[in-house]
Design an enzyme around this catalytic site. Structure first.
Site, PDB file in Angstrom:
ATOM      1  N   TYR A  97       0.696  -1.240  -0.164  1.00  0.00           N
ATOM      2  CA  TYR A  97      -0.254  -0.045  -0.012  1.00  0.00           C
ATOM      3  C   TYR A  97       0.763   1.742  -0.054  1.00  0.00           C
ATOM      4  O   TYR A  97       1.412   1.503   0.668  1.00  0.00           O
ATOM      5  CB  TYR A  97      -0.765  -0.533   0.910  1.00  0.00           C
ATOM      6  CG  TYR A  97      -1.735   1.331   1.509  1.00  0.00           C
ATOM      7  CD1 TYR A  97      -2.780   1.393   0.940  1.00  0.00           C
ATOM      8  CD2 TYR A  97      -1.676   2.707   2.396  1.00  0.00           C
ATOM      9  CE1 TYR A  97      -3.843   1.955   0.330  1.00  0.00           C
ATOM     10  CE2 TYR A  97      -2.407   3.235   2.319  1.00  0.00           C
ATOM     11  CZ  TYR A  97      -3.779   3.061   1.408  1.00  0.00           C
ATOM     12  OH  TYR A  97      -5.173   3.997   1.430  1.00  0.00           O
TER      13      TYR A  97
ATOM     14  N   ASP B 112       0.164  -7.504   6.970  1.00  0.00           N
ATOM     15  CA  ASP B 112      -1.381  -7.137   6.591  1.00  0.00           C
ATOM     16  C   ASP B 112      -2.250  -7.912   5.342  1.00  0.00           C
ATOM     17  O   ASP B 112      -2.080  -7.977   4.608  1.00  0.00           O
ATOM     18  CB  ASP B 112      -0.531  -5.768   5.308  1.00  0.00           C
ATOM     19  CG  ASP B 112      -1.994  -4.338   5.342  1.00  0.00           C
ATOM     20  OD1 ASP B 112      -3.039  -5.264   5.544  1.00  0.00           O
ATOM     21  OD2 ASP B 112      -1.462  -3.245   4.647  1.00  0.00           O
TER      22      ASP B 112
HETATM   23  C1  LIG Z   1      -6.344   0.854   2.492  1.00  0.00           C
HETATM   24  C2  LIG Z   1      -4.945  -0.148   2.890  1.00  0.00           C
HETATM   25  C3  LIG Z   1      -4.533   0.176   4.135  1.00  0.00           C
HETATM   26  C4  LIG Z   1      -4.863   1.701   4.825  1.00  0.00           C
HETATM   27  O1  LIG Z   1      -5.727   2.154   5.633  1.00  0.00           O
HETATM   28  P1  LIG Z   1      -6.582   2.841   5.758  1.00  0.00           P
HETATM   29  O2  LIG Z   1      -7.159   2.710   6.712  1.00  0.00           O
HETATM   30  O3  LIG Z   1      -7.221   3.845   4.530  1.00  0.00           O
HETATM   31  O4  LIG Z   1      -5.940   3.834   6.710  1.00  0.00           O
HETATM   32  C5  LIG Z   1      -3.500  -0.402   4.469  1.00  0.00           C
HETATM   33  N1  LIG Z   1      -2.949  -1.763   3.695  1.00  0.00           N
HETATM   34  C6  LIG Z   1      -3.416  -1.999   2.816  1.00  0.00           C
HETATM   35  C7  LIG Z   1      -3.405  -3.756   2.174  1.00  0.00           C
HETATM   36  C8  LIG Z   1      -4.779  -1.182   2.035  1.00  0.00           C
HETATM   37  O5  LIG Z   1      -6.086  -1.361   1.293  1.00  0.00           O
END
Ligand SMILES: *Cc1c(COP(=O)(O)O)cnc(C)c1O
Length: 410
Positions: free
Chosen positions: A112, A184
């Site tokens: 991201y 993540d």
């Molecule tokens: C959107 C996203 C984020 C960040 O999240 P927010 O809620 O926008 O701060 C982090 N990692 C991934 C893979 C994302 O798609």
């Protein structure tokens, strides 16, 4: 919570985190309060000392927020979770809790966009070193590990190239050097991938995406598997302060009840669309874990319970053709974000991954012509019809040419 251990994930999505309340309300109440009264100075002191369980102040804990945290922890097979005000707040809090000046972090190079900037452009201001590598290559991970590596941060499948990192092998490598592994898991949701099963230490989500699923909340979550890690994260969150509000927590918790239904449809629709795109002459390549052409299709089947709702592709006509396509979709929305019930299309090089810079994008194989699709839960025939008409518009574009308006074509 213990009886939850025996329930299956689809059942947990409906029931986990539901707390008893005074009136037996089936839906948990929203405790819209900043603070909680003490019956005596003694009770207040006992709560602050941690000798008594209860609520003090909503930055430190709130029953509505805790219901959501318990639901996500149960779905991930973790022990505790911490709801944060955004996915980035969760990522920042977790990294800041584990790293100090002089430490080194290894991070997936295609992540991201803001995660990349946080790791390589902001944490570096605090004396934290970073290496961005292709974590789908175990060789690259091994070569990047140093004496002072404390964290290996992995996104898998990664955004937007959908390459897959082997969580079990990466965890073994990192643990061999005493580093923690953070994953993540936003693209998969806990129903399609449970990183703790592969030895990972901390799981993160942007709640904004699949978990909430309705594109009406920004939120994030940190999930831990042991008490010591939880305490470390709670202390960091309590002092950095990026907590999720009760109403947002209620909405996300409501969204999670339909997660199993939604993920099933996301996967089914995305598989059909990926196959449709792959068969089209206007399309140069398609990257989707459910396609046999995905370079890690076998690993995907081993590690993930489904290929998810995200597709990347590039048109034969390159960037200009991709722009023409994105400008002519009617049912899909041209918007960033992902994981909602509605289908979204966007251009990473000029949108989500613009802040990374051209050089970092090139290294991570994010080409200028790459188009990213977040497939929603609509009837797939309507989605395919929309993509079909927009591909026909794009087919009229020659590389480097300007887009021909539809009415000008005979
Ligand atoms: C959107 C996203 C984020 C960040 O999240 P927010 O809620 O926008 O701060 C982090 N990692 C991934 C893979 C994302 O798609």
């Amino acid at each position: 919570m213990t009886h939850h251990d025996e329930l299956r994930p689809d059942t947990l999505a409906v029931h986990a985190g539901m707390t008893r309340n005074e009136f037996q309300a089936v839906v948990p109440p929203i405790y819209q309060t900043s603070t909680f009264g003490f019956t005596s100075t003694g009770e207040g002191a006992a709560l602050f000392a941690g000798e008594q369980k209860g609520y003090i102040y909503s930055r430190m804990g709130n029953p509505t927020v805790e219901g959501l945290e318990n639901a996500v922890a149960a779905l991930e097979g973790g022990s505790r979770a911490l709801a944060c005000s955004s996915g980035m707040a969760a990522i920042h809090t977790a990294l800041a809790a584990l790293l100090k000046s002089g430490d080194h972090v290894v991070c997936s190079e295609a992540v991201y966009g803001p995660t990349c900037t946080l790791v390589s452009g902001i944490l570096t201001q605090f004396g934290i070193e970073a290496s961005l590598v292709d974590t789908s290559s175990l060789e690259a991970v091994r070569a990047a590990l140093r004496q002072n590596t404390k964290v290996v941060f992995v996104e898998t499948p990664c955004n937007p190239t959908l390459l897959i990192s082997d969580l079990e092998q990466v965890s073994k490598l990192a643990h061999g050097r005493g580093a923690h592994v953070l994953v993540d898991n936003t693209f998969m949701s806990p129903l399609l991938q449970r990183p703790f099963e592969f030895g990972v230490d901390v799981v993160l989500h942007s709640l904004t995406k699949f978990l909430n699923g309705h594109a009406d909340v920004v939120g994030g979550v940190i999930v831990t598997r042991d008490q010591e890690m939880y305490a470390r994260m709670r202390r960091a969150l309590n002092h950095y302060g990026g907590v999720l509000a009760p109403f947002e927590s209620f909405l996300v918790h409501r969204g999670i009840k339909t997660l199993a239904l939604r993920m099933e449809r996301h996967c089914r629709n995305a598989q059909a669309i990926a196959e449709f795109l792959e068969a089209r002459p206007e399309v140069k390549w398609v990257r989707y874990p459910g396609l046999k052409s995905h370079p890690q299709h076998e690993l995907a089947k081993r590690q993930m319970k489904g290929p998810g709702g995200m597709i990347s592709f590039e048109l034969a006509g390159g960037l200009e053709a991709g722009r023409a396509m994105m400008n002519s979709v009617k049912l899909c929305s041209l918007a960033v974000s992902l994981g909602g019930v509605e289908t979204l299309i966007q251009h990473p090089a000029s949108m989500t991954h613009a802040s990374m810079g051209a050089e970092a994008r090139q290294r991570a194989h994010i080409s200028d012509g790459l188009v990213r699709l977040s497939v929603g839960v609509e009837d797939v025939a309507d989605l395919i019809a929309d993509l079909d008409q927009s591909l026909k518009v794009a087919a009229r574009v020659r590389p480097g040419a300007r887009v021909v308006p539809e009415q000008a074509v005979g």
